[in-house]
Design an enzyme around this catalytic site. Structure first.
Site, PDB file in Angstrom:
ATOM      1  N   ASP A  49      -7.575  -7.710 -17.929  1.00  0.00           N
ATOM      2  CA  ASP A  49      -7.618  -8.876 -18.817  1.00  0.00           C
ATOM      3  C   ASP A  49      -6.192  -9.314 -19.133  1.00  0.00           C
ATOM      4  O   ASP A  49      -5.482  -8.666 -19.892  1.00  0.00           O
ATOM      5  CB  ASP A  49      -8.368  -8.513 -20.096  1.00  0.00           C
ATOM      6  CG  ASP A  49      -8.485  -9.681 -21.062  1.00  0.00           C
ATOM      7  OD1 ASP A  49      -7.967 -10.769 -20.755  1.00  0.00           O
ATOM      8  OD2 ASP A  49      -9.094  -9.503 -22.140  1.00  0.00           O
ATOM      9  N   HIS A  90       0.829  -1.209   0.000  1.00  0.00           N
ATOM     10  CA  HIS A  90       0.000   0.000   0.000  1.00  0.00           C
ATOM     11  C   HIS A  90       0.863   1.259   0.000  1.00  0.00           C
ATOM     12  O   HIS A  90       0.402   2.334  -0.405  1.00  0.00           O
ATOM     13  CB  HIS A  90      -0.914  -0.011   1.221  1.00  0.00           C
ATOM     14  CG  HIS A  90      -2.189   0.755   1.028  1.00  0.00           C
ATOM     15  ND1 HIS A  90      -2.302   1.844   0.189  1.00  0.00           N
ATOM     16  CD2 HIS A  90      -3.429   0.575   1.562  1.00  0.00           C
ATOM     17  CE1 HIS A  90      -3.531   2.311   0.236  1.00  0.00           C
ATOM     18  NE2 HIS A  90      -4.241   1.560   1.051  1.00  0.00           N
TER      19      HIS A  90
END
Length: 401
Positions: free
Chosen positions: A371, A164
């Site tokens: 994708d 993070h």
């Protein structure tokens, strides 16, 4: 299926950048530093078999994973800091060009056998679907690691763990989108990455102290479209005579969670005890004019918003009034963020106790559009391990499916 599903993992393999990358040390921004203690975020993307066959009907699973690995290698050239390691100070990236660790795995069942990994708790322990670095490599030193788990039906689960301190959700989705684009043969990412952390001024306000690590309780709650529509309509009617404001889906869901949480705590806490609904608000739009360009920036652009009321006040309020409290917390973010940047506002972290619930909205980050050549994921979202120490607060995630 009757037997307990198993997952067989290959040893972690290092994927280095596909070409030369710069060396050196890149410091974090002041915003990155405020969330550096949050550690790693766990992401799971599930790709059902129909999307595999439609996208790669002429290739097998081995070729699909090989293309994904190549996508990571190519993406690590423009995103060269991701191939480095967190500096010993914890406040910078050492651009070593070592690469990321990648794990290939195979499950002994179909996705249907484990409910499409859409149940809580998961029917396969989350740790089996998430990557771990090899012995001797500290997870805290890494920036991103990945695991692709193939199921017997031809479906895949891709587990990602990312730091993070380097990425916020939007930034991580941007990187993974680039991996997918390059895995599918594009010559370059559609969005060029931007580091530019030094453009964000160091806020004079002191950073929050080191937080104690807690094991949080994660809840999965289905809130129907009909319920959300009712809350929106109630707020619309209440606001029609005053401000004319509109209630978003986020506002409605957050208000329902806040009120239900307050009702659940009624017997455990005195009426005048403060209860809190905390959530991360994006400040990307507020950094225009601060950063040379916001497009392509993959660092942290978040500020913590928090709606605070007494338990009794939330319980007795209408949902429209609770929506108002959530909107008030959201609308205060620009001024609070500007004040923090000037050093006149503290970056307040709400107490991580039983009276606080934290909600993260992952529905618009873009993880559901990545994708790798498998097609779009059927589901995507945060992954939490179950069990451990006694929890002190709840964390909920609005996920995409």
């Amino acid at each position: 299926m009757t037997s307990t599903p198993t997952v067989t993992k290959s040893p972690p393999a290092l994927i280095p950048p596909a070409g030369p990358t710069p060396c050196g040390t890149l410091p974090f921004s002041s915003i990155d530093k405020t969330v550096a203690g949050s550690g790693f975020v766990n992401l799971m993307q599930v790709f059902p078999p129909p999307s595999i066959s439609a996208a790669r009907k002429d290739q097998g699973a081995v070729a699909a994973v090989a293309a994904m690995r190549n996508g990571f290698a190519r993406a690590l050239v423009p995103y060269y800091p991701v191939a480095g390691r967190i500096a010993s100070s914890g406040l910078a990236v050492d651009c070593t060009g070592e690469g990321i660790w990648f794990v290939e795995a195979a499950a002994s069942c179909t996705l249907a056998d484990v409910d499409g990994l859409d149940s809580c708790p998961l029917l396969i322990p989350g740790e089996l679907l998430l990557p771990r670095p090899p012995p001797g490599e500290k997870l805290s030193d890494l920036i991103l690691i990945a695991q692709a788990t193939r199921f017997t039906c031809g479906g895949f689960a891709v587990g990602i763990r990312f730091s993070h301190a380097v990425f916020d959700g939007h930034g991580a989705a941007q990187f993974l989108t680039a991996v997918g684009e390059l895995a599918r043969g594009l010559k370059a990412p559609s969005v060029a990455p931007v580091w530019d952390r030094d453009a964000i001024p160091e806020a004079p306000s002191p950073l929050p102290g080191q937080l104690t690590e807690f094991r949080l309780v994660t809840q999965v709650v289905d809130i129907s479209a009909e319920s959300i529509a009712r809350v929106k309509d109630e707020f619309k009617q209440a606001a029609a005579t005053s401000t004319g404001e509109v209630c978003s889906t986020f506002d409605a869901v957050t208000a329902v969670v806040f009120k239900c949480r307050a009702l659940a705590l009624a017997s455990a806490l005195p009426d005048e005890t403060e209860v809190r609904m905390a959530f991360a608000a994006s400040t990307r739009h507020l950094l225009r004019g601060v950063l040379p360009t916001v497009e392509g920036y993959y660092g942290n652009c978040v500020f913590l918003a928090c709606a605070t009321r007494t338990g009794k006040a939330v319980r007795e309020a209408t949902l429209a009034e609770v929506v108002g409290a959530v909107r008030e917390a959201k609308e205060a973010v620009p001024a609070r963020f500007a004040g923090w940047m000037r050093g006149v506002e503290q970056y307040d972290v709400p107490p991580l106790d039983y009276s606080t619930v934290t909600l993260s909205d992952w529905s618009r980050l873009g993880f559901d559009e990545v994708d790798y050549g498998f097609g779009a994921p059927g589901t995507s979202g945060d992954v939490h391990s179950v069990g451990g120490d006694v929890p002190v607060n709840d964390e909920m995630t609005m996920m995409t499916s």
